[in-house]
Enzyme design. Sequence first.
Site, PDB file in Angstrom:
ATOM      1  N   GLU A 233       0.875  -1.176   0.000  1.00  0.00           N
ATOM      2  CA  GLU A 233       0.000   0.000   0.000  1.00  0.00           C
ATOM      3  C   GLU A 233       0.908   1.220   0.000  1.00  0.00           C
ATOM      4  O   GLU A 233       1.518   1.555   1.016  1.00  0.00           O
ATOM      5  CB  GLU A 233      -0.904  -0.007   1.234  1.00  0.00           C
ATOM      6  CG  GLU A 233      -1.927   1.109   1.227  1.00  0.00           C
ATOM      7  CD  GLU A 233      -2.629   1.258   2.567  1.00  0.00           C
ATOM      8  OE1 GLU A 233      -3.052   2.390   2.862  1.00  0.00           O
ATOM      9  OE2 GLU A 233      -2.724   0.271   3.305  1.00  0.00           O
ATOM     10  N   CYS A 267      -1.914   9.195   2.789  1.00  0.00           N
ATOM     11  CA  CYS A 267      -1.721   8.660   1.436  1.00  0.00           C
ATOM     12  C   CYS A 267      -2.928   8.925   0.544  1.00  0.00           C
ATOM     13  O   CYS A 267      -2.789   9.018  -0.679  1.00  0.00           O
ATOM     14  CB  CYS A 267      -1.409   7.164   1.493  1.00  0.00           C
ATOM     15  SG  CYS A 267      -2.677   6.166   2.307  1.00  0.00           S
TER      16      CYS A 267
END
Length: 508
Positions: A233, A267
């Site tokens: 990720e 993010c």
Amino acid sequence: MNLVSTNPNTMEVIGEITCTDINSFNTLIEKSKAAQSYWKEITIDNRIKIFKRVKEILYNEREEIARLITKENGKPLFESYSTEIIPTLSILNYYIKKARKFLKPHFERIKIPVMIHKKSWIEYEPYGVVGIISPWNYPLLLPMGRIIPALISGNAVIFKPSEWTPLVGEKIDSLFKSAGLPENVLQTIYGGAEIGEALVKSNIDKLFFTGSTRVGRIISKTAAEKLLPVSLELGGKDPAIVLPDADLDRAAMGIVWGSVMNAGQTCVSVERVYVHEQIFESFLNKLIELVSQLKAFDNSPYYDYSNIKLQAQVDIIREHIEDAISKGAKIIYGGKFDKNKVEPTILIDVNHSMKVMKEETFGPLIPVMKFKTIEEAIALANDCDYGLSASVWTKNISLGKSIARKIQSGSVLINDCISYFGAGEAVVGGIKMSGTGRVNSRSGIMEMVFEKYYNYDTFTWQKKLWWFNYSEKSTKIIKEATQFLFDKNPLRKLISGVKVFPELLKRK
């Protein structure tokens, strides 16, 4: 050697943790493998009981844990609750309720007529020992989003929290110990890049990494040498598209929050804003008004955004602003730096030659670009190496859905941003340089297991028509079987079936 944990707002040292001995990895892995062989045999119901206790302890200690997150990460206490405590409890709730269903074996009926006597089913097997490397920006939510499904599905976990937030990592470890998790089923290791590298090179069975794309690439190369399965990720450069019919007040509030929440150190934060030319000036005015009202950390308990955690990230933010200005961009609000305090900054006259529109900034910048047509907005949104998330702002939900389907990203939110990350039901993950694999939902627990297929014959006496020895007769039969299985003409199927059926009853 010790890890020193510092509050980014006050620069106060709040604690130290001894680094894990890099030479102890073989012993760590052996302990984990031994623990996992026991843990996987515990029934799912008994595993769930432990997670109910984890949830109860986390809830009861929520204030202490939230304050620790705020001290170590810097984010406001409000966000320690809204983006860490509440989402983690939500994910615990989700897997406590759903894990049994997701991991239940299921039967698969084989419909090929020559195999109807076979019984088959699929079970979900844990990988074994999985490594989890987590970042500092969400030091509770991000690791727990991996640890919970990994453990509940029967894996043992070796967890490396960020070297910048080790105290929260230590607290996670204590939550599971207090809940009665058997010894060594979860082991927590501490240290910098060298410890992470040792974990990747160790004899684990799968690795989960959350962090920068740069480090993700390094991990991928190392893992590829031994075919270690990895789930990554990584970074994002999430676009927001504001259409002319959008509720501008709401869109502006959402985008400011999506850009500046956690000081932009997220993010899935909004990192690019594309606004239709008809509403461009009005939208900018609303952005300026909202950003000007935000309160920086000032030693009071209530503020809207913190200092930047790492000096290296401050340097990147500064570099992106300077690069943009050198290429014609203008600052219409903010732009001030004071050590690691970065003022939220709105940029206009930006374009895709600038780093601020192409590379992950990870800071409180809001670059705003004008577009004329929906097709242009979609093209701009997709003109990026990242594909983590995106948002579309419009009152026309049908149009929003249509645009969302054309955006290249792992998720698209309409009239919202970021908030899906904390819902156990929501699938989180990216495409392109934003990584591989998925977190949360059924997909999150499926990342922790592999499907194992089982099959047995009820006709234990049967000689298969596809076994040796091949002959002229057996070749004719296999041709008839092909016609029986796939010919569209019912009469030809029937004739072939009559010829094939006696062969299925032959004994060995």
